[in-house]
Write a protein that holds these residues in place. Structure first.
Motif, PDB file in Angstrom:
ATOM      1  N   MET A   1       0.836  -1.205   0.000  1.00 30.23           N
ATOM      2  CA  MET A   1       0.000   0.000   0.000  1.00 30.23           C
ATOM      3  C   MET A   1       0.869   1.253   0.000  1.00 30.23           C
ATOM      4  SD  MET A   1      -3.305  -0.878   0.050  1.00 30.23           S
ATOM      5  CE  MET A   1      -4.224   0.459   0.817  1.00 30.23           C
ATOM      6  N   ARG A   2       1.904   1.234   0.795  1.00 29.70           N
ATOM      7  CA  ARG A   2       2.793   2.407   0.905  1.00 29.70           C
ATOM      8  C   ARG A   2       3.548   2.630  -0.408  1.00 29.70           C
ATOM      9  NH1 ARG A   2       5.553   0.571   4.489  1.00 29.70           N
ATOM     10  NH2 ARG A   2       7.466   0.021   3.378  1.00 29.70           N
ATOM     11  N   LYS A   3       4.141   1.569  -0.952  1.00 32.09           N
ATOM     12  CA  LYS A   3       4.940   1.702  -2.165  1.00 32.09           C
ATOM     13  C   LYS A   3       4.095   2.073  -3.382  1.00 32.09           C
ATOM     14  CE  LYS A   3       8.725  -1.455  -0.925  1.00 32.09           C
ATOM     15  NZ  LYS A   3       9.459  -2.700  -1.292  1.00 32.09           N
ATOM     16  N   MET A   4       2.852   1.606  -3.412  1.00 32.74           N
ATOM     17  CA  MET A   4       1.965   1.902  -4.543  1.00 32.74           C
ATOM     18  C   MET A   4       1.198   3.209  -4.348  1.00 32.74           C
ATOM     19  SD  MET A   4       2.270  -0.597  -6.839  1.00 32.74           S
ATOM     20  CE  MET A   4       0.766  -0.650  -7.821  1.00 32.74           C
ATOM     21  N   ASN A   5       1.521   3.928  -3.272  1.00 35.81           N
ATOM     22  CA  ASN A   5       0.877   5.217  -2.988  1.00 35.81           C
ATOM     23  C   ASN A   5      -0.641   5.094  -2.942  1.00 35.81           C
ATOM     24  OD1 ASN A   5       3.383   6.720  -3.041  1.00 35.81           O
ATOM     25  ND2 ASN A   5       3.336   6.507  -5.263  1.00 35.81           N
ATOM     26  N   ALA A   6      -1.115   4.004  -2.334  1.00 36.76           N
ATOM     27  CA  ALA A   6      -2.555   3.740  -2.249  1.00 36.76           C
ATOM     28  C   ALA A   6      -3.053   3.970  -0.826  1.00 36.76           C
ATOM     29  CB  ALA A   6      -2.840   2.300  -2.680  1.00 36.76           C
TER      30      ALA A   6
END
Length: 214
Positions: free
Chosen positions: A188-193
């Motif tokens: 979630m963090r890496k995909m900016n979600a």
């Protein structure tokens, strides 16, 4: 009305190809009067040697030109010319109109063209190209963030976007539910979600295929 362009987009530009010097000058003056940048060319050869700026743009293209016709140019350059094309013609040529639209033109204007008709068509084309460029940037960003995920995080992702709960993901991959939660948070963090719908949209842009959740 012309939309607000993204910060990375410079001022949009309208390209014109018409072998009639008076029409070129008239269109140039009209479009500049509404705040647009314009580059006008007498023929397709001049246009092909020009530097095309990386900004929202469109092409006003005359059907009948000395040398290579507008329709021939469109058909030959269709694969590499991404900007929207608006055709212009001094003749009510239904065959040419149908051919141009089938090949991807977004509008076909018959001369003499009312000034507001030109402006409306151009603004619509520029907004269309801006949206296309926005989509290209979004897909590139999504692919880049997906490629930064670890192999395990990618495994977790395809299950998450399929709607599988953590417990089922853990059982499917043979890992603990705590491990799934940790990887899921990292994804979630890496995909900016910020939410699952955000993650699904980013995954779709990146071309991720969800696994069956059943």
């Amino acid at each position: 009305m012309l939309k607000d362009f993204a910060a990375q987009d410079a001022s949009p530009i309208v390209y014109i190809i018409d072998d009639d010097v008076l029409i070129r000058a008239s269109l140039d003056t009209l479009l500049r009067s509404v705040g647009l940048r314009v580059r006008a060319f007498e023929g397709t050869e001049d246009f092909k040697t020009a530097l095309i700026e990386d900004v929202p743009c469109c092409l006003l293209l005359d059907v009948r030109l000395r040398g290579e016709s507008g329709l021939m140019f469109q058909h030959r350059e269709h694969a590499c010319l991404s900007m929207p094309i608006i055709f212009m013609s001094g003749h009510a040529d239904i065959h040419a109109c149908v051919s141009a639209m089938k090949a991807g033109a977004i509008d076909f204007l018959t001369k003499p063209i009312a000034e507001q008709q030109v402006i409306d068509a151009v603004i619509g084309a520029l907004n269309m190209d801006a949206q296309r460029r926005e989509g290209v940037r979004a897909r590139a960003t999504a692919v880049d963030t997906f490629e930064r995920l670890t192999p395990r995080e990618r495994e977790i992702l395809v299950h998450v976007v399929a709607g599988a709960p953590n417990k089922r993901i853990a059982a499917s991959l043979g890992i603990s539910e705590i491990t799934v939660k940790a990887h899921r948070a990292s994804v979630m963090r890496k995909m900016n979600a910020r939410s699952l719908p955000d993650l699904v949209r980013a995954s779709q842009l990146a071309g991720v295929t969800p696994v069956s959740c059943c």
